[in-house]
Design a protein around this motif. Structure first.
Motif, PDB file in Angstrom:
ATOM      1  N   ARG A  16       0.678  -1.304  -0.019  1.00 26.43           N
ATOM      2  CA  ARG A  16       0.079   0.159  -0.032  1.00 26.43           C
ATOM      3  C   ARG A  16       0.740   1.341   0.089  1.00 26.43           C
ATOM      4  NH1 ARG A  16      -2.774   2.153   5.448  1.00 26.43           N
ATOM      5  NH2 ARG A  16      -0.740   2.700   5.502  1.00 26.43           N
TER       6      ARG A  16
ATOM      7  N   GLU B 124      -8.225   2.804   0.594  1.00 28.11           N
ATOM      8  CA  GLU B 124      -9.206   2.381   1.505  1.00 28.11           C
ATOM      9  C   GLU B 124     -10.461   2.232   0.758  1.00 28.11           C
ATOM     10  OE1 GLU B 124      -8.824   0.941   4.134  1.00 28.11           O
ATOM     11  OE2 GLU B 124      -6.599   1.468   4.529  1.00 28.11           O
TER      12      GLU B 124
ATOM     13  N   PHE C  92      -5.542  -9.408   1.237  1.00 31.82           N
ATOM     14  CA  PHE C  92      -5.086  -8.385   2.245  1.00 31.82           C
ATOM     15  C   PHE C  92      -4.089  -8.695   3.289  1.00 31.82           C
ATOM     16  CE2 PHE C  92      -9.171  -6.635   1.141  1.00 31.82           C
ATOM     17  CZ  PHE C  92      -8.855  -5.654   0.290  1.00 31.82           C
ATOM     18  N   GLU C  93      -2.741  -8.514   3.547  1.00 29.74           N
ATOM     19  CA  GLU C  93      -2.183  -8.473   4.494  1.00 29.74           C
ATOM     20  C   GLU C  93      -2.332  -7.113   5.515  1.00 29.74           C
ATOM     21  OE1 GLU C  93       2.713  -8.872   6.153  1.00 29.74           O
ATOM     22  OE2 GLU C  93       2.001  -9.116   3.918  1.00 29.74           O
ATOM     23  N   LYS C  94      -2.593  -7.377   6.707  1.00 31.79           N
ATOM     24  CA  LYS C  94      -2.740  -6.240   7.598  1.00 31.79           C
ATOM     25  C   LYS C  94      -2.072  -6.145   8.705  1.00 31.79           C
ATOM     26  CE  LYS C  94      -7.813  -6.001   6.431  1.00 31.79           C
ATOM     27  NZ  LYS C  94      -9.245  -6.069   6.831  1.00 31.79           N
ATOM     28  N   ASP C  95      -1.897  -4.808   9.181  1.00 32.07           N
ATOM     29  CA  ASP C  95      -1.013  -4.524  10.313  1.00 32.07           C
ATOM     30  C   ASP C  95      -1.857  -4.974  11.613  1.00 32.07           C
ATOM     31  OD1 ASP C  95      -0.133  -2.840  12.548  1.00 32.07           O
ATOM     32  OD2 ASP C  95       1.337  -2.256  11.185  1.00 32.07           O
ATOM     33  N   HIS C  96      -0.788  -5.558  12.443  1.00 33.52           N
ATOM     34  CA  HIS C  96      -1.612  -6.248  13.695  1.00 33.52           C
ATOM     35  C   HIS C  96      -2.101  -5.297  14.673  1.00 33.52           C
ATOM     36  CE1 HIS C  96      -0.766 -10.400  12.547  1.00 33.52           C
ATOM     37  NE2 HIS C  96       0.901  -9.952  12.386  1.00 33.52           N
TER      38      HIS C  96
ATOM     39  N   GLY D  38      -4.831  -2.463  12.046  1.00 31.72           N
ATOM     40  CA  GLY D  38      -5.771  -3.233  11.005  1.00 31.72           C
ATOM     41  C   GLY D  38      -5.478  -2.687   9.659  1.00 31.72           C
ATOM     42  N   CYS D  39      -4.612  -1.628   9.494  1.00 35.70           N
ATOM     43  CA  CYS D  39      -4.471  -1.187   8.208  1.00 35.70           C
ATOM     44  C   CYS D  39      -3.868  -2.213   7.205  1.00 35.70           C
ATOM     45  CB  CYS D  39      -3.381   0.110   8.218  1.00 35.70           C
ATOM     46  SG  CYS D  39      -4.250   1.731   8.956  1.00 35.70           S
ATOM     47  N   ILE D  40      -4.522  -1.682   5.915  1.00 35.95           N
ATOM     48  CA  ILE D  40      -3.823  -3.152   4.994  1.00 35.95           C
ATOM     49  C   ILE D  40      -2.427  -2.533   4.498  1.00 35.95           C
ATOM     50  CG2 ILE D  40      -4.019  -3.675   2.548  1.00 35.95           C
ATOM     51  CD1 ILE D  40      -7.051  -2.667   2.696  1.00 35.95           C
ATOM     52  N   LEU D  41      -1.584  -3.611   4.492  1.00 40.11           N
ATOM     53  CA  LEU D  41      -0.076  -3.324   4.179  1.00 40.11           C
ATOM     54  C   LEU D  41       0.237  -3.861   2.918  1.00 40.11           C
ATOM     55  CD1 LEU D  41       1.554  -5.013   7.546  1.00 40.11           C
ATOM     56  CD2 LEU D  41       1.091  -2.484   7.157  1.00 40.11           C
TER      57      LEU D  41
ATOM     58  N   CYS E  84      -1.480  -6.215  -0.874  1.00 37.78           N
ATOM     59  CA  CYS E  84      -2.806  -6.838  -1.317  1.00 37.78           C
ATOM     60  C   CYS E  84      -2.501  -7.171  -2.983  1.00 37.78           C
ATOM     61  CB  CYS E  84      -4.092  -5.956  -1.435  1.00 37.78           C
ATOM     62  SG  CYS E  84      -3.699  -4.261  -2.161  1.00 37.78           S
TER      63      CYS E  84
END
Length: 820
Positions: A342, A375, A386-390, A393-396, A398
């Motif tokens: 992203r 977004e 999606f891979e998201k930040d732990h 929750g933001c998308i890292l 995709c």
């Protein structure tokens, strides 16, 4: 409305008028790009002039859209020198263009929604592979425990990309016998009608919504959401063959041939049921030769999906505002199946000024606008996987569905080009022409030979070039040629090439329009040319993992528009003076405190960089001689920083001032992650225990500290790592920092705890020997405990095993503890 604004309006709505714009939209966009290029050159010259005469910085091109773009060309008409000829030439082109096209008032209203209304009627035999999803929804709809006594409504939303089968699944649920029996009345209606029905809903009412946008589901107050995924290849084939083979008898041999071909065609549908059904119905009348053409020809396949599948996606695309259309079509630059970050994509959008319409003015940070656009596109299901930040929750990262990628390439027309020669039988690529392509990516194998004349020619219109190729010697050898043939490039990716040892100075200095430069992971890159500092429009410079890079150009302070400087994983000795001028910086991954006053920055040079966000590592803090220098860095004012690393190593460490320096480096309360390394004092800074948003903490090589700080009250701390504290002999109740009288939990959110290389650690006590009342609970969520290299530790607290839900205990190089 003047001419320029009308042109912009026509250009950005051109995709809604397919017949005319296919002829002249490319010419129109070329003119607009030429205007942007002249503006870049003019503003760069203005900055250069202001620097040479020693006056304040001229108006940044970053701010140029705060003035309406409709006046830009008229303002530039007053310019003198080399820009006059270019401006007059553009004005002539505009005059010719306006004479050839009859301009009426260009409306910026979106096109009407061309989607046909759905109904509740369906054929159950057309549903495949949704049994599990059907059962889950039925349980939610029919289970009384889902409702509180006071609840009037329970809303379930089915979310997914266009064509994934949301409406079909909703129809299946709507017509299910159990639903028919359970509800007195069933209503199938559109969203506009639903708004009225909600006003009169009675207790026990259930609403099933289908939408592509998660935001719509959330705004409606969804209680439970199901994200619909792709069908399996087998289920796709069943849907395809059901329509493709119905209503027409064929010889048995031909039927067997078509079955084999149909399985491969179903695989190209990539799990999209709409594609399987539409293509199956379309190909029902095809003969075997036509079926083979669809399978074997990319052109035939593309034509088929453009005619029969894309109209179903078009109505969604047409509802997007113009900037989002540009951002989406730009994604056609990536190869199919490519995983993009992203942060990379949004920075590329920024480099092309795709974030706002030309008639708009900037009202928020570019990064914020770019994130919002991303977004929004993700909410419309244009992206997936999606891979998201732990943390937030933001998308890292995709991907884009293959058929969605085909659609994006379709709307981008010839403006974007992907050159992929990984599967090319030839190992030599000779000079393809880019023509009027604006954005391109190039992928090749490391062994692919690129001979002169080089593969890039006629690229004067190219504004983006991404070399998505790892370790290609030909690219490194031909680098001067590449740069020389990209006069108008704004985004350039030369990363991941171990053969690039230097960047040609003269050719780089000519790239006056460059906004984005990625040189990351070039393991042999040793030096950057000083001409880099003449690229006044540069917004992003990525140098991460250039492990042999030891210094930056001295004139870095001239890059007044630089917003992102990534230097993690390099071998930089210092940060050049002048960085304090770069107040536009949002990303600075590493800051090295210089121990002398000759070449590098001092800690106080961070003072005005209050827009920094993300991660920052500060090294060389051991050379800071006075606490006021640390106080001047004003870390407390940098509220957008989330991750901070403080290293107190230095060439000439001042041990007397280390504690006061550390205290003066107190960060903002918003900090999520903190690391303190090489700290030499008997006490840690007091603020550590008061960072209430801290989720991760690492303390390493703090060799003189005999005790740990009181960390147990940190309310959201999830990960704690303590390593190489040579003076630590015991951990006592002060570590928990709990109030025994109020029975507070210690480390209420801690999930992972690591103790490593603590050679003198002997005891871990969690209870005061003089107190006999009950202890408060500790670590109620701890799942992983690692003890490594603690040879003298005798035992672990019994209370830890009684209260912590340990799932994994790892003990290494700790012989006494293992025996116990």
């Amino acid at each position: 409305m003047n001419t320029l604004e009308r042109i912009h309006g026509v250009l950005l709505t051109a995709d809604e008028r397919q017949v005319i714009e296919s002829v002249w939209s490319g010419r129109l966009r070329t003119i607009i790009h030429e205007i942007d290029d002249v503006v870049d050159e003019w503003s760069a010259a203005a900055i250069r002039k202001s620097k040479s005469v020693g006056v304040g910085t001229s108006p940044s091109p970053l701010n140029r859209r705060k003035v309406s773009n409709s006046r830009r060309l008229e303002s530039l008409a007053l310019a003198v020198g080399p820009f006059t000829i270019k401006i007059r030439d553009i004005q002539q082109q505009l005059a010719q263009f306006t004479n050839s096209i009859k301009f009426s008032s260009v409306s910026r209203k979106e096109g009407k929604n061309g989607r046909l209304p759905t109904t509740s009627v369906m054929v159950v035999s057309e549903v495949r592979g949704r049994e599990m999803e059907q059962d889950r929804i039925l349980k939610k709809l029919l289970c009384e425990s889902n409702f509180s006594v006071t609840s009037d409504l329970y809303i379930i939303s089915i979310v997914g990309m266009v064509g994934i089968g949301k409406t079909t699944l909703a129809q299946l649920i709507y017509n299910h016998p159990d639903v028919n029996v359970h509800f007195d009345e069933r209503i199938w209606e559109k969203l506009e009608q639903l708004k009225v029905s909600l006003l009169y809903a009675v207790k026990g009412s259930r609403i099933l919504v289908t939408t592509q946008k998660q935001s719509v589901a959330m705004k409606m107050g969804t209680a439970w959401m199901l994200t619909l995924g792709e069908l399996s290849e087998g289920h796709c084939w069943e849907l395809f063959s059901q329509t493709a083979f119905s209503g027409k008898r064929r010889p048995e041999k031909a039927q067997d041939q078509l079955k084999e071909i149909s399985m491969k065609i179903a695989g190209k549908c990539k799990g999209l049921p709409l594609a399987a059904k539409i293509l199956g119905n379309t190909m029902r009348s095809f003969n075997i030769r036509e079926w083979e053409s669809v399978l074997g020809s990319d052109e035939v396949w593309q034509e088929l999906i453009e005619q029969h599948l894309f109209p179903s996606i078009w109505w969604i695309y047409s509802s997007l505002p113009p900037p989002l259309k540009l951002c989406l079509s730009y994604c056609a630059i990536f190869p199919k199946g490519y995983t993009f970050e992203r942060s990379t994509l949004t920075k590329l959008w920024m480099s092309q000024w795709h974030l706002i319409s030309p008639w708009e003015t900037i009202t928020m940070e570019m990064e914020t606008t770019a994130r919002n656009h991303f977004e929004e596109l993700a909410m419309h299901s244009f992206f997936q996987d999606f891979e998201k930040d732990h943390d937030d929750g933001c998308i890292l990262s995709c991907k884009m569905h293959d058929l969605m990628h085909d659609f994006v390439r379709f709307v981008a027309k010839n403006e974007c080009r992907v050159m992929d020669v990984n599967n090319n039988e030839k190992d030599v690529i000779i000079a393809p022409s880019f023509g009027k392509v604006f954005h391109a990516s190039f992928t090749c194998l490391p062994t692919t030979n690129l001979i002169d004349p080089f593969w890039i020619s006629n690229a004067k219109y190219l504004r983006t070039l991404l070399l998505i190729s790892k370790d290609n010697l030909g690219i490194a050898t031909a680098l001067p040629t590449i740069l020389d043939r990209l006069p108008n490039v704004r985004a350039l990716d030369l990363s991941n090439n171990r053969f690039i040892e230097q960047i040609p100075e003269e050719e780089l200095g000519k790239l006056v329009h460059l906004h984005y430069l990625d040189l990351s992971n070039n393991g042999r890159l040793r030096v950057l040319p000083e001409s880099l500092c003449s690229l006044f429009h540069l917004q992003t410079l990525r140098l991460s993992r250039c492990r042999l890079l030891r210094e930056l150009p001295r004139g870095m302070g001239k890059l007044v528009n630089l917003r992102h400087l990534e230097v993690g994983g390099t071998n930089l000795r210092n940060i050049p003076k002048g960085m304090r001028n770069l107040t536009s910086l949002r990303t600075l991954t590493e800051f090295i405190v210089s121990w002398d006053d000759v070449d590098g920055c001092k800690l106080q040079d961070l003072k005005n960089l209050n827009n920094l966000e993300g991660s920052l590592s500060i090294t060389g803090l051991g050379d800071v001689r006075d606490a006021w220098e640390a106080d001047e860095a004003a870390l407390m004012n940098k509220g957008c920083l989330r991750h901070l690393e403080l290293s107190f190593w230095g060439e000439k460490r001042d041990l007397k001032e280390m504690k006061s320096v550390a205290e003066a480096l107190e960060p903002h309360q918003n900090l999520k992650s903190l690391g303190i390394h090489d700290y030499i004092d008997v006490e840690f800074p007091n603020y550590i225990a008061s960072l209430t948003h801290l989720k991760r903490l690492q303390l390493s090589r703090c060799i003189d500290c005999p005790h740990l700080p009181p960390l147990g009250r940190l309310p959201v701390l999830e990960s704690l790592e303590i390593s190489r504290m040579d003076s630590l002999k015991s951990i006592g109740i002060e570590f928990l920092a709990t109030d025994q009288h109020h029975h507070q939990e210690a480390f209420p959110k801690l999930k992972q705890l690591v103790f490593s290389e603590l050679g003198k650690w002997e005891k871990w006590e969690v209870q005061d020997q003089e107190q006999h009342h009950d202890m408060p609970s500790m670590m109620p969520r701890l799942g992983l405990l690692i003890i490594n290299g603690c040879p003298k530790l005798e035992e672990l607290p019994n209370q830890l095993f009684q209260e912590a839900p340990l799932q994994e205990l790892r003990i290494y190089a700790s012989p006494i503890l293992r025996r116990s």
